[in-house]
Design a protein around this motif. Sequence first.
Motif, PDB file in Angstrom:
ATOM      1  N   LEU A  53      41.864  49.742  30.004  1.00 19.54           N
ATOM      2  CA  LEU A  53      40.572  49.093  30.258  1.00 19.54           C
ATOM      3  C   LEU A  53      40.362  47.895  29.331  1.00 19.54           C
ATOM      4  O   LEU A  53      39.784  46.886  29.736  1.00 19.54           O
ATOM      5  N   GLU A  54      40.852  48.015  28.119  1.00 19.37           N
ATOM      6  CA  GLU A  54      40.774  46.887  27.184  1.00 19.37           C
ATOM      7  C   GLU A  54      41.622  45.717  27.700  1.00 19.37           C
ATOM      8  O   GLU A  54      41.179  44.556  27.684  1.00 19.37           O
ATOM      9  N   ALA A  55      42.816  46.008  28.162  1.00 18.44           N
ATOM     10  CA  ALA A  55      43.699  44.963  28.681  1.00 18.44           C
ATOM     11  C   ALA A  55      43.099  44.288  29.926  1.00 18.44           C
ATOM     12  O   ALA A  55      43.289  43.090  30.141  1.00 18.44           O
ATOM     13  N   ALA A  56      42.328  45.048  30.706  1.00 17.96           N
ATOM     14  CA  ALA A  56      41.676  44.497  31.903  1.00 17.96           C
ATOM     15  C   ALA A  56      40.381  43.762  31.569  1.00 17.96           C
ATOM     16  O   ALA A  56      39.800  43.122  32.439  1.00 17.96           O
ATOM     17  N   GLY A  57      39.930  43.871  30.324  1.00 12.38           N
ATOM     18  CA  GLY A  57      38.704  43.193  29.920  1.00 12.38           C
ATOM     19  C   GLY A  57      37.435  43.961  30.227  1.00 12.38           C
ATOM     20  O   GLY A  57      36.340  43.399  30.139  1.00 12.38           O
ATOM     21  N   LEU A  58      37.558  45.243  30.561  1.00 13.67           N
ATOM     22  CA  LEU A  58      36.382  46.042  30.901  1.00 13.67           C
ATOM     23  C   LEU A  58      35.790  46.797  29.710  1.00 13.67           C
ATOM     24  O   LEU A  58      34.673  47.303  29.804  1.00 13.67           O
TER      25      LEU A  58
ATOM     26  N   PHE B 235      32.566  44.587  39.733  1.00 14.40           N
ATOM     27  CA  PHE B 235      32.530  43.144  39.520  1.00 14.40           C
ATOM     28  C   PHE B 235      32.079  42.905  38.090  1.00 14.40           C
ATOM     29  O   PHE B 235      31.011  43.348  37.680  1.00 14.40           O
ATOM     30  N   HIS B 236      32.924  42.233  37.315  1.00 16.77           N
ATOM     31  CA  HIS B 236      32.640  41.919  35.910  1.00 16.77           C
ATOM     32  C   HIS B 236      32.088  40.499  35.875  1.00 16.77           C
ATOM     33  O   HIS B 236      32.823  39.521  36.016  1.00 16.77           O
ATOM     34  N   ARG B 237      30.764  40.400  35.727  1.00 17.17           N
ATOM     35  CA  ARG B 237      30.096  39.095  35.808  1.00 17.17           C
ATOM     36  C   ARG B 237      30.662  38.053  34.833  1.00 17.17           C
ATOM     37  O   ARG B 237      30.883  36.907  35.243  1.00 17.17           O
ATOM     38  N   PRO B 238      30.893  38.384  33.551  1.00 15.16           N
ATOM     39  CA  PRO B 238      31.375  37.346  32.631  1.00 15.16           C
ATOM     40  C   PRO B 238      32.702  36.701  33.044  1.00 15.16           C
ATOM     41  O   PRO B 238      32.894  35.508  32.874  1.00 15.16           O
ATOM     42  N   SER B 239      33.609  37.498  33.585  1.00 15.17           N
ATOM     43  CA  SER B 239      34.925  36.952  33.949  1.00 15.17           C
ATOM     44  C   SER B 239      34.994  36.517  35.401  1.00 15.17           C
ATOM     45  O   SER B 239      35.905  35.783  35.782  1.00 15.17           O
ATOM     46  N   GLY B 240      34.072  37.011  36.224  1.00 13.64           N
ATOM     47  CA  GLY B 240      34.120  36.718  37.649  1.00 13.64           C
ATOM     48  C   GLY B 240      35.184  37.508  38.384  1.00 13.64           C
ATOM     49  O   GLY B 240      35.470  37.242  39.545  1.00 13.64           O
ATOM     50  N   ARG B 241      35.756  38.513  37.723  1.00 16.93           N
ATOM     51  CA  ARG B 241      36.840  39.312  38.314  1.00 16.93           C
ATOM     52  C   ARG B 241      36.287  40.593  38.908  1.00 16.93           C
ATOM     53  O   ARG B 241      35.347  41.193  38.380  1.00 16.93           O
ATOM     54  N   THR B 242      36.894  41.020  39.996  1.00 15.72           N
ATOM     55  CA  THR B 242      36.569  42.302  40.614  1.00 15.72           C
ATOM     56  C   THR B 242      37.752  43.236  40.412  1.00 15.72           C
ATOM     57  O   THR B 242      38.899  42.869  40.661  1.00 15.72           O
TER      58      THR B 242
END
Length: 92
Positions: free
Chosen positions: A83-88, A27-34
């Motif tokens: 991973l960059e494209a996914a925002g991680l 879970f990426h808190r800044p984006s709210g995406r899992t």
Amino acid sequence: MDGFDRFRAPPPDMLVMRPLDSMVAIFHRPSGRTHVVASPVPEILESLGPDPTDVATLLARLSERFDLAAGDREALLARLGELEAAGLVERL
């Protein structure tokens, strides 16, 4: 993307990682995406950390944990791009 790029992962408190059998939910808190990922994504994120790191250093860190072969540098660059494209991860 070349070998001179540096990358960093979000600070540890910005990611919540939970194992799901052979996968890991992140879970990426800044984006709210899992994101549901498999190895070596969690290991890359842990080895990368929030400080800017070049590809050679990251590869050396991963080599301490895994038996890596020729061509792994290119595979790592490809994975970092994903991973960059996914925002991680962020490329600097």
